[in-house]
Design an enzyme around this catalytic site. Structure first.
Site, PDB file in Angstrom:
ATOM      1  CB  CYS A  79      -7.093   7.593 -22.132  1.00 10.47           C
ATOM      2  SG  CYS A  79      -8.253   6.209 -22.140  1.00 10.47           S
ATOM      3  CG  ASP A  92      -9.677  13.667 -20.963  1.00 15.14           C
ATOM      4  OD1 ASP A  92      -9.143  12.609 -20.569  1.00 15.14           O
ATOM      5  OD2 ASP A  92      -9.589  14.069 -22.126  1.00 15.14           O
TER       6      ASP A  92
END
Length: 310
Positions: A239, A14
């Protein structure tokens, strides 16, 4: 206090997936090795996604092959579908983290599938694991506090999805504030709702610091009895399919806060600061995490960034 909080290090996945700078495979491997030396025991190591869509995640199999399993460590692979599960199995991950989006708007943009289709994919993976074997499965419910496309996400929807995921049978369910819109009071309420929906489920929380509420949300989660939190060294993260989504809470910030409060973690704060400073050099920007910028306190407890880079 003697209560231990488990911190899942998500920096290699991430943390890096939204960075403009594409690291070489060897640099990613060194990052993970450094995180191991910092005390990370559960590491989101790789993502089994299409590298054409997320080029930062290329080289998953090479990374896994270069990092043999260590006792007591879990190398986590992110999985979105059965093809990803096949790759995860072949690579030898100790854990698979399957993502389910709480909204169709985010799911279609992020994974090319609706929420119902993603739940069905999770169920298919769980069935295969039961029949064929494989590592434990955790499920992350993304945009569980708000969606950049569909707006507010109701507590009732989150609770219903938690119940559905729990019925499938997974080792752990994470509620993710993917775009950093949560507040501490909503965090407490969502945790309570998730517990009512799935009384026996192990819960994990995943916070982003987009609006400067990440650590406050982590505090609220710990106060509500959560013992597992995600974090990213240096505060890296975001993201690529969520506009304006920025980094996860910094591992060093979370470790500093928890250990100052008397909680136990497995991490070495000095080494986290060193690793964040090293990574910031590769990426060409300062670390987002405050502790890597300011240093620990007292000064003897952790070196300042200037000392770490000397």
């Amino acid at each position: 206090m003697s209560r231990r909080i488990e911190i899942v290090e998500v920096g290699p996945r991430d943390g890096l997936q939204n960075e403009k700078t594409l690291l070489e495979t060897g640099q990613k491997i060194e990052f993970i090795e450094r995180l191991r030396a910092c005390g990370a025991r559960r590491i989101e190591t790789v993502s089994f996604v299409n590298p054409r869509r997320v080029p930062q995640m290329a080289g998953a199999e090479e990374i896994m092959a270069a990092l043999p399993a260590l006792p007591g460590e879990s190398r986590i692979g992110l999985v979105l579908n059965e093809r990803g599960w096949d790759r995860c199995l072949a690579a030898g991950c100790e854990e698979a983290n399957v993502v389910v989006c709480a909204t169709d708007g985010f799911g279609i943009r992020n994974q090319g599938a609706s929420t119902a289709e993603q739940v069905a994919a999770l169920a298919a993976i769980a069935r295969r694991r039961e029949l064929e074997g494989g590592p434990p499965i955790s499920a992350t419910l993304s945009v569980a506090f708000g969606c950049p496309f569909d707006g507010e996400v109701s507590e009732a929807r989150v609770a219903a999805l938690v119940a559905e995921i729990d019925a499938i049978g997974v080792a752990e369910i994470a509620l993710a504030d993917t775009i950093g819109v949560a507040d501490p009071w909503t965090v407490r309420s969502r945790i309570e709702a998730a517990r009512k929906a799935a009384p026996g489920a192990k819960l994990r929380m995943h916070f982003h610091d987009t609006r400067n509420t990440g650590l406050a949300n982590a505090f609220a989660a710990v106060e509500a009895g959560i013992d597992v939190l995600d974090a990213s060294c240096g505060g890296l993260g975001g993201c690529p399919f969520a506009p304006a989504a920025t980094g996860n809470i910094g591992t060093e910030d979370l470790v500093y806060m928890l250990e100052r409060g008397g909680f136990e973690t497995t991490y070495d704060l000095d080494k986290l600061i060193e690793t964040a400073t090293w990574m910031s050099g590769l990426l060409g920007k300062p670390p987002a995490a405050s502790v890597s910028r300011a240093g620990g306190f007292p000064a003897s407890a952790a070196r300042t960034p200037e000392q770490a880079s000397a």
